[in-house]
Write an enzyme that holds these catalytic residues in place. Sequence first.
Site, PDB file in Angstrom:
ATOM      1  CB  SER A 149      -0.948  -0.038   1.201  1.00 39.07           C
ATOM      2  OG  SER A 149      -1.941   0.946   1.093  1.00 39.07           O
ATOM      3  CG  ASP A 315      -6.150  -3.762  -3.818  1.00 41.53           C
ATOM      4  OD1 ASP A 315      -6.966  -2.822  -3.623  1.00 41.53           O
ATOM      5  OD2 ASP A 315      -4.928  -3.664  -3.580  1.00 41.53           O
ATOM      6  CG  HIS A 348      -5.632  -2.221  -0.174  1.00 40.12           C
ATOM      7  ND1 HIS A 348      -4.663  -2.164  -1.150  1.00 40.12           N
ATOM      8  CD2 HIS A 348      -5.159  -1.467   0.856  1.00 40.12           C
ATOM      9  CE1 HIS A 348      -3.655  -1.401  -0.739  1.00 40.12           C
ATOM     10  NE2 HIS A 348      -3.937  -0.977   0.477  1.00 40.12           N
TER      11      HIS A 348
END
Length: 370
Positions: A149, A315, A348
């Site tokens: 991320s 995601d 995610h």
Amino acid sequence: MSDGRFGLARRVTLAGPLPLDAGSSLAPLDIAYETYGALNAAGDNAVLICHALTGDQHVASTHPITGKPGWWHRMIGPGKPIDPARHLIICANVLGGCLGSTGPASLAPDGARYAMRFPVITIADMVRAQALLLDHLGIETLAAVVGGSMGGMQALGWASLFPQRVRTCVAIATTARHTAQNIAFHEVGRQAIMADPHWQGGDYYGAEPPAAGLAVARMAAHITYLSEAGLTEKFGRRLQAREAKSFGFDADFQVESYLRHQGLSFVDRFDANSYLYITRAMDYFDLAEPHGGQLARAFAGARATRFCVVSFDTDWLYPTPESRLIVQALNAAGAPVSFVELSSPFGHDAFLLDAPELNRVVSGFLGAPA
């Protein structure tokens, strides 16, 4: 430096100055970090772990506030893909953070809290601060820089800004730039914080913090970390400890109760102003922008760095096409890159959860010969 103990917590004050993309600079600055393992005699086994928006330096050790295991304890530890028996593992609280590194809650040189006087920062500024930390530790090159991320943004930033210092780069569930949708979700969160009457223009230190606004910001963001399939499997439309609907605005549904819990627990460990600054840094992130919009040019100096790019099929925050753009740019730059899309129902957040396939990918890549 580490003495080999697991999860050795440190904080260092660096003289700086640290030039910032916004045009100002910071001096001095504190960096809080943890180390696991020890540097070998050749000095070539250091691995830098970069954390995501709501993470911190407690990557594999018990968190001092929540009492929970480190946010990536599944990936880091004895016998795990990133093993302190083989690596000196370093994870630093990012610049702008709120768990020991210099940020808006820190004292400015005049002795008062920075609050909104803190300069706007970028992902590149975070990377440069980490480089200063490594300089202080006497580490010239990294065996690997790894992150998911926002941590993946920092990992890519390292490969772009300091390619000569990075032998391998692992970028997981990330992007080379924030999209309009990403920015929009962050703006909702920032406005929730700033609309809280306790925010007081950011000058709430020593008073009631804008907990309600920060909790709503966390709730909105947390939805983007999950997948529809994951939410449906975990909660569906099941009611929360009731036989029937209340026909009111309490948390009737389990998913509502879950989000409220996520929001309320978050405010105990995070500073609202840090949330504003870090989300803004993410929104400004665009690796191609300084290179005339040509992403491949951002990696022009990284031909000697090996890359591993990982995405997840559920995601939708940083979907697989974003990872493919990174891979295409690396190919165009002539940098060696491996890419894999993993299947997971967790969206995610999959990189933080129980993901044996991800462990195998990272273990295999870091163990592969140069």
